[in-house]
Design a protein around this motif. Structure first.
Motif, PDB file in Angstrom:
ATOM      1  N   LYS A 130       0.794  -1.227   0.000  1.00 26.42           N
ATOM      2  CA  LYS A 130       0.000   0.000   0.000  1.00 26.42           C
ATOM      3  C   LYS A 130       0.829   1.281   0.000  1.00 26.42           C
ATOM      4  CE  LYS A 130      -4.035  -2.117   0.437  1.00 26.42           C
ATOM      5  NZ  LYS A 130      -5.064  -2.072  -0.611  1.00 26.42           N
ATOM      6  N   VAL A 131       2.034   1.226   0.591  1.00 24.15           N
ATOM      7  CA  VAL A 131       2.794   2.451   0.871  1.00 24.15           C
ATOM      8  C   VAL A 131       4.261   2.260   0.526  1.00 24.15           C
ATOM      9  CG1 VAL A 131       3.400   4.144   2.649  1.00 24.15           C
ATOM     10  CG2 VAL A 131       1.214   2.935   2.793  1.00 24.15           C
ATOM     11  N   LEU A 132       4.883   3.347   0.063  1.00 23.23           N
ATOM     12  CA  LEU A 132       6.335   3.377  -0.161  1.00 23.23           C
ATOM     13  C   LEU A 132       6.905   4.598   0.556  1.00 23.23           C
ATOM     14  CD1 LEU A 132       8.264   2.560  -3.344  1.00 23.23           C
ATOM     15  CD2 LEU A 132       8.642   4.792  -2.326  1.00 23.23           C
ATOM     16  N   VAL A 133       8.025   4.412   1.255  1.00 28.56           N
ATOM     17  CA  VAL A 133       8.658   5.504   1.999  1.00 28.56           C
ATOM     18  C   VAL A 133      10.098   5.676   1.525  1.00 28.56           C
ATOM     19  CG1 VAL A 133       9.219   6.444   4.279  1.00 28.56           C
ATOM     20  CG2 VAL A 133       7.238   4.919   4.012  1.00 28.56           C
ATOM     21  N   LYS A 134      10.435   6.924   1.177  1.00 25.85           N
ATOM     22  CA  LYS A 134      11.794   7.271   0.753  1.00 25.85           C
ATOM     23  C   LYS A 134      12.385   8.304   1.711  1.00 25.85           C
ATOM     24  CE  LYS A 134      10.581   7.016  -4.188  1.00 25.85           C
ATOM     25  NZ  LYS A 134      10.468   7.839  -5.436  1.00 25.85           N
ATOM     26  N   THR A 135      13.703   8.337   1.777  1.00 25.39           N
ATOM     27  CA  THR A 135      14.369   9.389   2.535  1.00 25.39           C
ATOM     28  C   THR A 135      14.490  10.657   1.699  1.00 25.39           C
ATOM     29  OG1 THR A 135      16.536   8.583   1.834  1.00 25.39           O
ATOM     30  CG2 THR A 135      15.709   7.797   3.970  1.00 25.39           C
ATOM     31  N   ILE A 136      14.527  11.784   2.399  1.00 26.26           N
ATOM     32  CA  ILE A 136      14.800  13.089   1.791  1.00 26.26           C
ATOM     33  C   ILE A 136      16.035  13.640   2.500  1.00 26.26           C
ATOM     34  CG2 ILE A 136      13.904  15.385   1.262  1.00 26.26           C
ATOM     35  CD1 ILE A 136      11.074  14.244   1.806  1.00 26.26           C
ATOM     36  N   PRO A 137      17.226  13.525   1.916  1.00 23.90           N
ATOM     37  CA  PRO A 137      18.427  14.008   2.590  1.00 23.90           C
ATOM     38  C   PRO A 137      18.342  15.506   2.869  1.00 23.90           C
ATOM     39  CG  PRO A 137      18.999  12.576   0.752  1.00 23.90           C
ATOM     40  CD  PRO A 137      17.525  12.860   0.630  1.00 23.90           C
ATOM     41  N   LEU A 138      18.520  15.875   4.132  1.00 25.33           N
ATOM     42  CA  LEU A 138      18.412  17.269   4.537  1.00 25.33           C
ATOM     43  C   LEU A 138      19.773  17.823   4.938  1.00 25.33           C
ATOM     44  CD1 LEU A 138      15.081  17.025   6.582  1.00 25.33           C
ATOM     45  CD2 LEU A 138      15.388  17.726   4.202  1.00 25.33           C
ATOM     46  N   GLU A 150       4.435   7.813   0.042  1.00 28.61           N
ATOM     47  CA  GLU A 150       3.671   7.763  -1.201  1.00 28.61           C
ATOM     48  C   GLU A 150       2.715   6.571  -1.183  1.00 28.61           C
ATOM     49  OE1 GLU A 150       6.584   9.568  -4.585  1.00 28.61           O
ATOM     50  OE2 GLU A 150       7.042   7.526  -3.930  1.00 28.61           O
ATOM     51  N   GLU A 151       1.429   6.857  -1.417  1.00 28.25           N
ATOM     52  CA  GLU A 151       0.477   5.772  -1.602  1.00 28.25           C
ATOM     53  C   GLU A 151       0.778   5.055  -2.913  1.00 28.25           C
ATOM     54  OE1 GLU A 151      -3.643   7.347   0.493  1.00 28.25           O
ATOM     55  OE2 GLU A 151      -3.351   7.637  -1.652  1.00 28.25           O
ATOM     56  N   LYS A 201      -6.309   9.001  -7.472  1.00 32.23           N
ATOM     57  CA  LYS A 201      -4.888   9.307  -7.656  1.00 32.23           C
ATOM     58  C   LYS A 201      -4.154   9.124  -6.334  1.00 32.23           C
ATOM     59  CE  LYS A 201      -1.825  13.036  -9.216  1.00 32.23           C
ATOM     60  NZ  LYS A 201      -0.982  13.090  -8.001  1.00 32.23           N
ATOM     61  N   PRO A 202      -3.037   8.410  -6.319  1.00 32.12           N
ATOM     62  CA  PRO A 202      -2.284   8.216  -5.073  1.00 32.12           C
ATOM     63  C   PRO A 202      -1.841   9.555  -4.484  1.00 32.12           C
ATOM     64  CG  PRO A 202      -1.482   6.743  -6.786  1.00 32.12           C
ATOM     65  CD  PRO A 202      -2.411   7.719  -7.454  1.00 32.12           C
ATOM     66  N   LYS A 203      -1.863   9.632  -3.168  1.00 29.33           N
ATOM     67  CA  LYS A 203      -1.486  10.852  -2.459  1.00 29.33           C
ATOM     68  C   LYS A 203      -0.063  10.723  -1.923  1.00 29.33           C
ATOM     69  CE  LYS A 203      -6.302  11.285  -0.996  1.00 29.33           C
ATOM     70  NZ  LYS A 203      -6.682   9.918  -1.401  1.00 29.33           N
ATOM     71  N   ILE A 221      10.681  16.072  -3.812  1.00 30.66           N
ATOM     72  CA  ILE A 221       9.365  16.420  -3.257  1.00 30.66           C
ATOM     73  C   ILE A 221       8.449  17.082  -4.278  1.00 30.66           C
ATOM     74  CG2 ILE A 221      10.366  16.682  -0.962  1.00 30.66           C
ATOM     75  CD1 ILE A 221      10.138  19.739  -1.337  1.00 30.66           C
ATOM     76  N   GLU A 222       8.876  17.159  -5.506  1.00 31.48           N
ATOM     77  CA  GLU A 222       8.121  17.884  -6.532  1.00 31.48           C
ATOM     78  C   GLU A 222       6.682  17.356  -6.652  1.00 31.48           C
ATOM     79  OE1 GLU A 222       9.409  19.842 -10.773  1.00 31.48           O
ATOM     80  OE2 GLU A 222      10.119  17.826 -10.297  1.00 31.48           O
ATOM     81  N   ASN A 223       5.723  18.269  -6.629  1.00 29.83           N
ATOM     82  CA  ASN A 223       4.299  17.980  -6.846  1.00 29.83           C
ATOM     83  C   ASN A 223       3.637  17.152  -5.742  1.00 29.83           C
ATOM     84  OD1 ASN A 223       4.200  19.321  -9.422  1.00 29.83           O
ATOM     85  ND2 ASN A 223       5.229  17.540 -10.307  1.00 29.83           N
ATOM     86  N   VAL A 224       4.240  17.072  -4.565  1.00 26.77           N
ATOM     87  CA  VAL A 224       3.590  16.319  -3.489  1.00 26.77           C
ATOM     88  C   VAL A 224       2.307  17.031  -3.066  1.00 26.77           C
ATOM     89  CG1 VAL A 224       5.738  15.308  -2.626  1.00 26.77           C
ATOM     90  CG2 VAL A 224       4.886  17.441  -1.616  1.00 26.77           C
TER      91      VAL A 224
END
Length: 301
Positions: A130-138, A150-151, A201-203, A221-224
């Motif tokens: 159902k779900v995918l999780v990615k890192t966002i390097p800060l 991401e759904e 549409k997945p959120k 993060i584009e278009n989240v």
């Protein structure tokens, strides 16, 4: 998808404010993001069944983002938790937690698994059906990641009227939802598009705290649908933001604008300011769709 803010203020807890912790609910899955001091109390106040939390994501090893973790783990043990608990966070999180459990002789009675992060590139760290999780390097004073949730695309939805029109038996419903066409007994091939509707549409939700202004995250993060971006300071204290590697409300709004996100949520406010409304006012000079996080606030997509 529902986001509940458990705490969203910088540095130290106060009588009416709490350090960072959030709960994101996606298709009946509960994910805890950061775990500042007092998180388990906030979970109770918000009537969240935290026994359903099986994954915890820790952005970095500053105390206002993880000092509540050992207490939550201990409470899970006291409540006779059975489910495995997976903790995703920077290298060192395992050593910190296991040392506390060892010296207090408080080993949990459930599976406790650590997934330590070291990469400076975005990577997938969790995925199910159902779900995918990615890192966002800060970009912060210590190794830090944000997280992108991401759904996944749902199955197609049955058009019951069309299915009944062709007198299709229920045993074929799953194949239809999987996207298959149906061959009728008379040899007619019925297109799947006629028998189904497109799924929603997945959120997506991006969590970015703590970080200096960093345009490198924009492609990730584009278009989240919703971006939570820290705004510790106002632009009048831009020098402090640069020194401490935090962001201003204006900088957070600039990231939102350049990434073309649908909604910006601000948080991680310094308590030096009299009103958090000042952050919204500043951000809206750059980006129109701004909401303010606050303890106990919920946002539904």
């Amino acid at each position: 998808m529902k986001l509940t803010i458990l705490g969203c203020y910088a540095a130290t807890p106060r009588t009416l404010t709490n350090p960072t912790a959030q709960l994101i609910e996606i298709k009946n899955r509960l994910f805890l993001i950061d775990c500042g001091e007092g998180t388990q109390v906030q979970l109770r106040k918000n009537k969240i069944k935290f026994s359903k939390i099986n994954q915890i994501f820790i952005s970095h090893l500053h105390g206002d983002h993880f000092y509540g973790l050992i207490g939550l783990i201990s409470t899970f043990s006291l409540l006779n938790r059975n489910n495995d608990l997976h903790i995703f966070g920077p290298k060192g999180i395992k050593e910190i937690i296991l040392l506390q459990l060892k010296l207090s002789n408080s080993w949990p009675n459930f599976g406790l698994f650590f997934h330590e992060l070291t990469s400076n590139q975005s990577e997938v760290i969790f995925e199910d059906d159902k779900v995918l999780v990615k890192t966002i390097p800060l970009k912060h004073r210590v190794y830090t990641n944000g997280f992108l949730f991401e759904e996944k695309l749902d199955q197609r939805k049955l058009n019951i009227e069309a299915v009944q029109k062709y007198q299709i038996e229920k045993c074929y419903y799953q194949n239809i939802k999987n996207g298959k066409d149906i061959l009728l007994d008379n040899g007619t091939l019925v297109s799947n598009n006629e028998l189904t509707f497109d799924p929603e549409k997945p959120k997506s939700y991006a969590f970015c705290s703590d970080t200096a202004y960093n345009e490198a995250i924009i492609p990730i993060i584009e278009n989240v649908d919703i971006l939570y971006h820290e705004a510790t300071f106002l632009q009048s204290e831009a020098n402090l933001a640069a020194k401490t590697m935090h962001s201003t409300a204006k900088e957070a709004a600039t990231i939102a604008q350049k990434a073309q996100v649908k909604q910006l949520v601000l948080g991680h406010y310094s308590t030096r300011y009299d009103a958090i409304s000042l952050f919204k006012e500043e951000a809206e000079t750059i980006f129109p769709n701004v909401l303010l996080a606050d303890d106990g606030e919920s946002f539904e997509l």
